[in-house]
Design a protein around this motif. Sequence first.
Motif, PDB file in Angstrom:
ATOM      1  N   ILE A  79       0.846  -1.194   0.000  1.00 57.37           N
ATOM      2  CA  ILE A  79       0.000   0.000   0.000  1.00 57.37           C
ATOM      3  C   ILE A  79       0.885   1.248   0.000  1.00 57.37           C
ATOM      4  CG2 ILE A  79      -1.492   1.434   1.448  1.00 57.37           C
ATOM      5  CD1 ILE A  79      -3.067  -0.951   2.162  1.00 57.37           C
ATOM      6  N   LYS A  80       0.676   2.080  -0.985  1.00 58.99           N
ATOM      7  CA  LYS A  80       1.346   3.363  -1.035  1.00 58.99           C
ATOM      8  C   LYS A  80       0.257   4.433  -0.910  1.00 58.99           C
ATOM      9  CE  LYS A  80       5.209   1.826  -3.883  1.00 58.99           C
ATOM     10  NZ  LYS A  80       5.970   1.993  -5.162  1.00 58.99           N
ATOM     11  N   ILE A  81       0.274   5.149   0.193  1.00 52.63           N
ATOM     12  CA  ILE A  81      -0.805   6.092   0.476  1.00 52.63           C
ATOM     13  C   ILE A  81      -0.437   7.482  -0.038  1.00 52.63           C
ATOM     14  CG2 ILE A  81      -2.247   7.107   2.261  1.00 52.63           C
ATOM     15  CD1 ILE A  81      -1.553   4.713   3.994  1.00 52.63           C
ATOM     16  N   PRO A  82      -1.084   7.938  -1.105  1.00 55.40           N
ATOM     17  CA  PRO A  82      -0.810   9.300  -1.571  1.00 55.40           C
ATOM     18  C   PRO A  82      -1.447  10.306  -0.632  1.00 55.40           C
ATOM     19  CG  PRO A  82      -2.586   8.345  -2.840  1.00 55.40           C
ATOM     20  CD  PRO A  82      -2.091   7.266  -1.916  1.00 55.40           C
TER      21      PRO A  82
ATOM     22  N   ILE B  49      -3.837  13.007   0.383  1.00 52.90           N
ATOM     23  CA  ILE B  49      -5.105  13.509  -0.127  1.00 52.90           C
ATOM     24  C   ILE B  49      -5.667  14.523   0.865  1.00 52.90           C
ATOM     25  CG2 ILE B  49      -5.681  11.467  -1.488  1.00 52.90           C
ATOM     26  CD1 ILE B  49      -7.505  10.566   0.746  1.00 52.90           C
ATOM     27  N   LYS B  50      -6.395  15.480   0.337  1.00 52.52           N
ATOM     28  CA  LYS B  50      -6.986  16.522   1.166  1.00 52.52           C
ATOM     29  C   LYS B  50      -8.505  16.403   1.120  1.00 52.52           C
ATOM     30  CE  LYS B  50      -2.975  18.461   2.065  1.00 52.52           C
ATOM     31  NZ  LYS B  50      -2.388  18.509   3.415  1.00 52.52           N
ATOM     32  N   SER B  51      -9.170  17.402   1.649  1.00 52.44           N
ATOM     33  CA  SER B  51     -10.628  17.347   1.698  1.00 52.44           C
ATOM     34  C   SER B  51     -11.282  17.635   0.347  1.00 52.44           C
ATOM     35  CB  SER B  51     -11.145  18.337   2.743  1.00 52.44           C
ATOM     36  OG  SER B  51     -10.654  19.628   2.458  1.00 52.44           O
ATOM     37  N   ASP B  52     -10.467  17.759  -0.718  1.00 53.88           N
ATOM     38  CA  ASP B  52     -11.042  17.936  -2.048  1.00 53.88           C
ATOM     39  C   ASP B  52     -11.115  16.608  -2.792  1.00 53.88           C
ATOM     40  OD1 ASP B  52      -8.362  17.514  -2.442  1.00 53.88           O
ATOM     41  OD2 ASP B  52      -8.041  19.229  -3.774  1.00 53.88           O
ATOM     42  N   ASP B  53     -11.043  15.502  -2.063  1.00 55.67           N
ATOM     43  CA  ASP B  53     -11.169  14.181  -2.671  1.00 55.67           C
ATOM     44  C   ASP B  53     -12.457  14.130  -3.498  1.00 55.67           C
ATOM     45  OD1 ASP B  53     -10.297  11.099  -2.433  1.00 55.67           O
ATOM     46  OD2 ASP B  53     -12.473  11.241  -2.299  1.00 55.67           O
ATOM     47  N   SER B  54     -12.369  13.578  -4.716  1.00 52.18           N
ATOM     48  CA  SER B  54     -13.499  13.619  -5.633  1.00 52.18           C
ATOM     49  C   SER B  54     -14.330  12.340  -5.663  1.00 52.18           C
ATOM     50  CB  SER B  54     -12.991  13.911  -7.059  1.00 52.18           C
ATOM     51  OG  SER B  54     -12.103  12.888  -7.487  1.00 52.18           O
ATOM     52  N   VAL B  55     -13.902  11.313  -4.915  1.00 52.56           N
ATOM     53  CA  VAL B  55     -14.584  10.019  -4.964  1.00 52.56           C
ATOM     54  C   VAL B  55     -15.532   9.828  -3.783  1.00 52.56           C
ATOM     55  CG1 VAL B  55     -14.282   7.513  -4.987  1.00 52.56           C
ATOM     56  CG2 VAL B  55     -12.689   8.981  -6.251  1.00 52.56           C
TER      57      VAL B  55
ATOM     58  N   PHE C 213     -10.405   8.569   6.314  1.00 51.10           N
ATOM     59  CA  PHE C 213     -10.355   7.709   5.133  1.00 51.10           C
ATOM     60  C   PHE C 213      -9.090   7.974   4.338  1.00 51.10           C
ATOM     61  CE2 PHE C 213     -12.584  11.511   3.717  1.00 51.10           C
ATOM     62  CZ  PHE C 213     -12.039  11.776   2.461  1.00 51.10           C
ATOM     63  N   TYR C 214      -8.620   6.948   3.637  1.00 55.94           N
ATOM     64  CA  TYR C 214      -7.393   7.049   2.846  1.00 55.94           C
ATOM     65  C   TYR C 214      -7.628   6.515   1.445  1.00 55.94           C
ATOM     66  CZ  TYR C 214      -4.825   7.414   7.295  1.00 55.94           C
ATOM     67  OH  TYR C 214      -4.368   7.777   8.529  1.00 55.94           O
ATOM     68  N   ALA C 215      -6.988   7.132   0.465  1.00 54.48           N
ATOM     69  CA  ALA C 215      -6.962   6.594  -0.890  1.00 54.48           C
ATOM     70  C   ALA C 215      -5.702   5.756  -1.045  1.00 54.48           C
ATOM     71  CB  ALA C 215      -6.967   7.723  -1.915  1.00 54.48           C
ATOM     72  N   ILE C 216      -5.870   4.483  -1.356  1.00 52.29           N
ATOM     73  CA  ILE C 216      -4.730   3.614  -1.640  1.00 52.29           C
ATOM     74  C   ILE C 216      -4.274   3.859  -3.076  1.00 52.29           C
ATOM     75  CG2 ILE C 216      -3.951   1.225  -1.790  1.00 52.29           C
ATOM     76  CD1 ILE C 216      -6.224   0.559   0.226  1.00 52.29           C
ATOM     77  N   ASN C 217      -5.246   3.942  -3.966  1.00 48.43           N
ATOM     78  CA  ASN C 217      -5.025   4.323  -5.351  1.00 48.43           C
ATOM     79  C   ASN C 217      -6.350   4.889  -5.859  1.00 48.43           C
ATOM     80  OD1 ASN C 217      -6.665   2.018  -6.211  1.00 48.43           O
ATOM     81  ND2 ASN C 217      -4.863   0.764  -5.718  1.00 48.43           N
ATOM     82  N   GLU C 218      -6.485   5.087  -7.153  1.00 44.95           N
ATOM     83  CA  GLU C 218      -7.698   5.728  -7.661  1.00 44.95           C
ATOM     84  C   GLU C 218      -8.947   4.860  -7.508  1.00 44.95           C
ATOM     85  OE1 GLU C 218      -6.936   4.434 -12.336  1.00 44.95           O
ATOM     86  OE2 GLU C 218      -7.075   6.546 -11.755  1.00 44.95           O
ATOM     87  N   ASN C 219      -8.764   3.560  -7.296  1.00 41.94           N
ATOM     88  CA  ASN C 219      -9.905   2.645  -7.183  1.00 41.94           C
ATOM     89  C   ASN C 219     -10.161   2.131  -5.769  1.00 41.94           C
ATOM     90  OD1 ASN C 219     -10.423   2.720  -9.978  1.00 41.94           O
ATOM     91  ND2 ASN C 219      -8.907   1.123 -10.359  1.00 41.94           N
ATOM     92  N   ASP C 220      -9.115   2.085  -4.945  1.00 40.62           N
ATOM     93  CA  ASP C 220      -9.209   1.436  -3.638  1.00 40.62           C
ATOM     94  C   ASP C 220      -8.988   2.418  -2.498  1.00 40.62           C
ATOM     95  OD1 ASP C 220      -9.408  -1.542  -4.390  1.00 40.62           O
ATOM     96  OD2 ASP C 220      -7.678  -0.867  -5.551  1.00 40.62           O
ATOM     97  N   TYR C 221      -9.829   2.284  -1.482  1.00 45.63           N
ATOM     98  CA  TYR C 221      -9.760   3.119  -0.287  1.00 45.63           C
ATOM     99  C   TYR C 221      -9.847   2.224   0.943  1.00 45.63           C
ATOM    100  CZ  TYR C 221     -10.687   7.611  -2.679  1.00 45.63           C
ATOM    101  OH  TYR C 221     -10.609   8.740  -3.458  1.00 45.63           O
TER     102      TYR C 221
ATOM    103  N   VAL D 220     -12.200  -0.809   7.129  1.00 42.63           N
ATOM    104  CA  VAL D 220     -12.880  -1.512   6.037  1.00 42.63           C
ATOM    105  C   VAL D 220     -12.234  -1.111   4.717  1.00 42.63           C
ATOM    106  CG1 VAL D 220     -15.065  -1.972   4.882  1.00 42.63           C
ATOM    107  CG2 VAL D 220     -15.043  -1.473   7.341  1.00 42.63           C
ATOM    108  N   TYR D 221     -11.731  -2.091   3.991  1.00 39.28           N
ATOM    109  CA  TYR D 221     -11.138  -1.859   2.677  1.00 39.28           C
ATOM    110  C   TYR D 221     -12.225  -1.971   1.613  1.00 39.28           C
ATOM    111  CZ  TYR D 221      -6.615  -2.465   4.986  1.00 39.28           C
ATOM    112  OH  TYR D 221      -5.527  -2.331   5.818  1.00 39.28           O
ATOM    113  N   ILE D 222     -12.250  -1.023   0.693  1.00 34.79           N
ATOM    114  CA  ILE D 222     -13.297  -1.011  -0.331  1.00 34.79           C
ATOM    115  C   ILE D 222     -12.689  -0.796  -1.709  1.00 34.79           C
ATOM    116  CG2 ILE D 222     -15.154  -0.210   1.183  1.00 34.79           C
ATOM    117  CD1 ILE D 222     -14.652   2.627   0.166  1.00 34.79           C
ATOM    118  N   ASN D 223     -13.359  -1.334  -2.727  1.00 35.48           N
ATOM    119  CA  ASN D 223     -13.019  -1.078  -4.120  1.00 35.48           C
ATOM    120  C   ASN D 223     -14.190  -0.325  -4.737  1.00 35.48           C
ATOM    121  OD1 ASN D 223     -13.341  -2.100  -7.161  1.00 35.48           O
ATOM    122  ND2 ASN D 223     -11.160  -2.018  -6.640  1.00 35.48           N
TER     123      ASN D 223
END
Length: 242
Positions: A45-48, A50-56, A200-208, A225-228
């Motif tokens: 897991i590489k956690i980029p 992210i700020k409160s402007d997350d779009s997902v 919450f964390y973004a792991i990548n563009e699809n997984d949090y 809880v890991y989600i796709n």
Amino acid sequence: MKKRIFLACISIVIIASLLSGCSIFDKDYGTSEQVTSSVQKRENIKIPEIKSDDSVMPTFFDISIYDEENYADIYLGKKYNYQVTYSGCALSLQSSYNDMVKNGFKLLETDEIKAASKLMAGKSAKASFEDSYGKQITAVFYNKSNSIKTLVSCPIVKLCVNENFLYNTESVYGQFWVNGVSNESAITDVIECLGEPSHFYAINENDYYLDYFLTKEDKRSKIRVYINVPNDCVTGVEFSLY
């Protein structure tokens, strides 16, 4: 030449002394194996940042309540209790090696992890258990004392279902139900059962992954809880009680 040899010998002695240093908690100098590594984060897991402007995540909940580190004043509460079923068996925390055995699980020993392995003071270690159906679950043992203890004499403070077999059909993990979150849960089901996450964390563009804290003072994740997102599913779950 003699001077260079002398200096080289001194360097070797110093390095050897540093590498052999012992913790002040080490009270057991037997030959049994010692587990010294702390719990590692989920692999790869590489956690980029992210700020409160997350779009997902706005698709699922109001992120305006989060600060720039994605924290919110949302907590499970001190009276929160776990209701967990795994592979048809009720589980709870904190637990123990004996509890797992009584529930029909056996420890999967490896070269590094055995029942008699020694766990250093203040350290934790992961170990896998398997039930009679071949379904595995990962347990985290934690030595909260100030002396070395055997793995099996330390409490289990975290249980992890690292994969959802409905998402990965080759998974060794089984059916889970953690306070309403199950293998079949969609992301909206997670929010409905547990509420909006504390973090919450973004792991990548699809997984949090969504973290749920107990209180404002205790910001260690009690449920993760890991989600796709594209598949709208849960891919794994962890719950802990330190």
